[in-house]
Design a protein around this motif. Structure first.
Motif, short mmCIF file in Angstrom:
data_model
loop_
_atom_site.label_atom_id
_atom_site.label_comp_id
_atom_site.label_asym_id
_atom_site.label_seq_id
_atom_site.Cartn_x
_atom_site.Cartn_y
_atom_site.Cartn_z
N HIS A 185 0.81 -1.21 0.00
CA HIS A 185 0.00 0.00 0.00
C HIS A 185 0.85 1.27 0.00
N PHE A 186 1.99 1.24 0.68
CA PHE A 186 2.84 2.42 0.72
C PHE A 186 3.37 2.76 -0.66
N HIS A 187 3.52 1.75 -1.49
CA HIS A 187 4.08 1.99 -2.81
C HIS A 187 3.14 2.80 -3.70
N PHE A 188 1.87 2.94 -3.30
CA PHE A 188 0.95 3.79 -4.05
C PHE A 188 1.14 5.27 -3.71
N THR A 189 2.08 5.59 -2.85
CA THR A 189 2.38 6.99 -2.55
C THR A 189 2.76 7.73 -3.82
N PRO A 190 2.11 8.83 -4.13
CA PRO A 190 2.44 9.58 -5.35
C PRO A 190 3.92 9.92 -5.41
N GLY A 191 4.53 9.69 -6.55
CA GLY A 191 5.94 9.99 -6.74
C GLY A 191 6.84 8.79 -6.63
N LEU A 192 6.36 7.71 -6.00
CA LEU A 192 7.17 6.50 -5.90
C LEU A 192 6.96 5.64 -7.15
N GLY A 193 7.96 4.87 -7.48
CA GLY A 193 7.87 3.97 -8.62
C GLY A 193 8.80 2.79 -8.43
N TYR A 194 8.75 1.87 -9.37
CA TYR A 194 9.63 0.71 -9.28
C TYR A 194 11.02 1.11 -9.77
N ASP A 195 11.71 1.85 -8.94
CA ASP A 195 13.07 2.26 -9.27
C ASP A 195 13.88 2.31 -7.99
N GLY A 196 15.16 2.43 -8.13
CA GLY A 196 16.03 2.50 -6.96
C GLY A 196 15.89 1.28 -6.08
N TYR A 197 15.59 1.53 -4.79
CA TYR A 197 15.49 0.43 -3.84
C TYR A 197 14.30 -0.48 -4.13
N PHE A 239 -1.34 6.58 5.73
CA PHE A 239 -0.93 6.85 4.35
C PHE A 239 -1.89 7.82 3.66
N GLU A 240 -3.19 7.62 3.85
CA GLU A 240 -4.16 8.47 3.17
C GLU A 240 -4.12 9.90 3.68
N VAL A 241 -3.88 10.09 4.95
CA VAL A 241 -3.71 11.45 5.47
C VAL A 241 -2.48 12.10 4.84
N PHE A 242 -1.40 11.36 4.75
CA PHE A 242 -0.18 11.87 4.14
C PHE A 242 -0.41 12.22 2.68
N TRP A 243 -1.07 11.35 1.95
CA TRP A 243 -1.34 11.61 0.54
C TRP A 243 -2.21 12.85 0.35
N THR A 244 -3.18 13.02 1.23
CA THR A 244 -4.05 14.19 1.14
C THR A 244 -3.28 15.47 1.41
N LEU A 245 -2.43 15.44 2.44
CA LEU A 245 -1.64 16.62 2.76
C LEU A 245 -0.66 16.95 1.65
N MET A 246 -0.21 15.95 0.92
CA MET A 246 0.65 16.20 -0.23
C MET A 246 -0.08 17.05 -1.27
N ASP A 247 -1.38 16.83 -1.42
CA ASP A 247 -2.17 17.64 -2.35
C ASP A 247 -2.46 19.04 -1.81
N LEU A 272 9.19 10.48 3.74
CA LEU A 272 8.77 9.14 3.34
C LEU A 272 9.07 8.10 4.42
N ALA A 273 10.31 8.05 4.85
CA ALA A 273 10.70 7.05 5.86
C ALA A 273 9.97 7.26 7.18
N PRO A 274 9.90 8.51 7.72
CA PRO A 274 9.15 8.69 8.97
C PRO A 274 7.69 8.30 8.88
N VAL A 275 7.05 8.59 7.76
CA VAL A 275 5.64 8.22 7.61
C VAL A 275 5.48 6.71 7.65
N LEU A 276 6.35 6.00 6.94
CA LEU A 276 6.28 4.54 6.94
C LEU A 276 6.55 3.99 8.34
N LEU A 277 7.58 4.48 8.99
CA LEU A 277 7.93 3.98 10.32
C LEU A 277 6.89 4.35 11.36
N SER A 278 6.19 5.45 11.16
CA SER A 278 5.18 5.86 12.14
C SER A 278 4.07 4.85 12.28
#
Length: 452
Positions: free
Chosen positions: A39-51, A338-346, A362-368
């Motif tokens: 579900h975290f991977h649906f965060t806008p801006g993330l993709g199948y790249d890097g890690y 995640f949804e609160v974070f995504w909304t605040l991004m908008d 990104l990391a703090p949101v996931l770890l939270s």
């Protein structure tokens, strides 16, 4: 109260009891993290790249972690409650079982539902397009649907799981609650087939997962009508039948060695299936053909329950087991976070996708989500469960020890919060010649029962 997961006989053999199996608790952590990362991977801006690129085959099929949860639930519920609910069916036993499940899952679920529902109401006053949740079908925010959410029945009469739950992941809670309601009747059947040939029970457990695997093979996921019912029904029953097999197998060194090998072989087969699913998948699509690996879940769960070395030892380590114990809270809180974070991004351009502050968050949101899950377990789930259980006290396992069938009489049942007195040891020794009558007088450490 708890029971020991294994009782040791005079010949060195062991049998699985009804207490916590640490490797399966650890497996719950793996399933939860699998779903969270998906579900975290649906965060806008993330993709199948890097890690993320090397993990793409696993992430693409992350929703399959829910099916692993369902198999584990069927196994654990059967291991813990079959004797009490299936042997002598009664309204009292069924009610006690259902109340125990309410005490376990409802407090945290209700808290998250209320808090997240409040967030959706606030968000509804600010959006102009009617999109308040990150779902294709938007949830209905009114009193009636709020009551459906609180009672966990919102999904029961709908063929599709999307949009019926305010939290996207709560559909599985509703589905699992239906399995719990049906379990007192299912337990009657399970009790009557418990002595069927082991090969037949094990094969049936795997075959139950085939329709779900085939649906995934054809459609890239369980997307047909009533697929949620197929998922909970097949997986829960597969876990229950796996338990019937495991509880009758004597844990000799040879059995443990074979089980450890089967566990590793299952993980290997799952890895191959996930790689194949990623190879067949379509770019920029949510297809998860790797979900065919569900057919290996009963084998993996049974093998881990019967082994102590290898993968089982790894999953039994303290931090992993703790992750399993907070997995229910983790599963509930991650979508709202995640949804609160995504909304605040908008709403806030400073943390829009691609900005430096976004990258730092990104990391703090996931770890939270893990921190909140720990807090929910420590200060809500466990205290509320203990308080609610006092309302309708459960029958103590010691009261039913004398009623165990001969095939199961080898499992010693003790109080986890009191010393094993000589009188109790003598009673257990009289009913089970394989359990050593001489036990230490020190208190037996309380073990948490693995919950679904």
């Amino acid at each position: 109260m708890s029971t020991r997961a294994h009782a040791t006989g005079t010949d060195g053999e062991q049998s699985v009891g009804s207490g916590e199996i640490r490797s399966l608790t650890g497996l719950r952590a793996v399933a939860a993290v699998w779903v969270v990362v998906y579900h975290f991977h649906f965060t806008p801006g993330l993709g199948y790249d890097g890690y993320w690129e090397p993990l793409r085959p696993v992430i693409r099929a992350g929703a399959t972690g829910v099916d692993l949860f369902f198999v584990l639930s069927g196994f654990v519920i059967t291991l813990t409650y079959l004797e009490r609910v299936g042997r002598r069916p009664s309204v009292r036993e069924a009610g006690t079982f259902l109340w125990a499940r309410v005490c376990r899952i409802w407090p945290v679920y209700a808290l998250v539902t209320v808090v997240y529902g409040g967030w959706l109401l606030v968000k509804a006053t600010r959006v102009t397009d009617g999109v308040v949740a990150y779902q294709v079908q938007q949830p209905v925010l009114d009193v009636w649907h709020f009551l459906l959410q609180l009672t966990m029945v919102q999904l029961w009469w709908h063929p599709a799981s999307g949009g019926e739950s305010w939290m996207g992941s709560a559909w599985s809670i509703s589905a699992e609650w239906l399995a719990y309601v049906a379990f007192p009747l299912v337990a009657v059947l399970l009790w009557r087939i418990r002595n069927a040939p082991l090969v037949l029970l094990g094969a049936t457990a795997v075959l139950l997962m085939v329709p779900l695997g085939y649906t995934t093979y054809v459609h890239g996921g369980p997307v047909i009508a009533w697929s949620w019912l197929l998922r909970i029904g097949a997986a829960f029953l597969a876990g229950a039948l796996t338990c019937l097999v495991v509880r009758r197998v004597r844990r000799t060194p040879r059995v443990e060695e074979a089980a450890a090998a089967w566990a590793l072989a299952s993980v290997g087969a799952i890895a191959v299936g996930l790689w194949w699913g990623d190879w067949r998948g379509i770019d920029n699509d949510h297809s998860a053909f790797g979900g065919i690996v569900v057919v290996f879940f009963p084998v993996l769960v049974g093998a881990l329950a019967l082994s102590r070395t290898g993968l089982s030892a790894l999953l039994s380590r303290g931090p992993v087991v703790h992750g399993g114990r907070i997995s229910f809270g983790l599963y509930l809180v991650h979508i709202p976070v995640f949804e609160v974070f995504w909304t605040l991004m908008d709403w806030w351009p400073r943390i829009a996708a691609g900005t430096s502050l976004w990258a730092l968050l990104l990391a703090p949101v996931l770890l939270s989500t893990f921190v909140l899950a720990h807090l929910a377990h420590r200060f809500v789930e466990e205290p509320a469960r203990q308080q609610l259980r006092r309302v309708v006290p459960a029958r103590r396992p010691a009261e039913t020890a004398a009623q165990l069938a001969p095939a199961q009489a080898r499992v010693a049942v003790v109080r986890g919060d009191r010393p094993l007195t000589p009188a109790t040891a003598a009673l257990l020794a009289g009913r089970n010649a394989e359990v050593p009558p001489a036990q230490p007088a020190a208190p037996v450490p309380a073990q948490r029962t693995l919950s679904a």
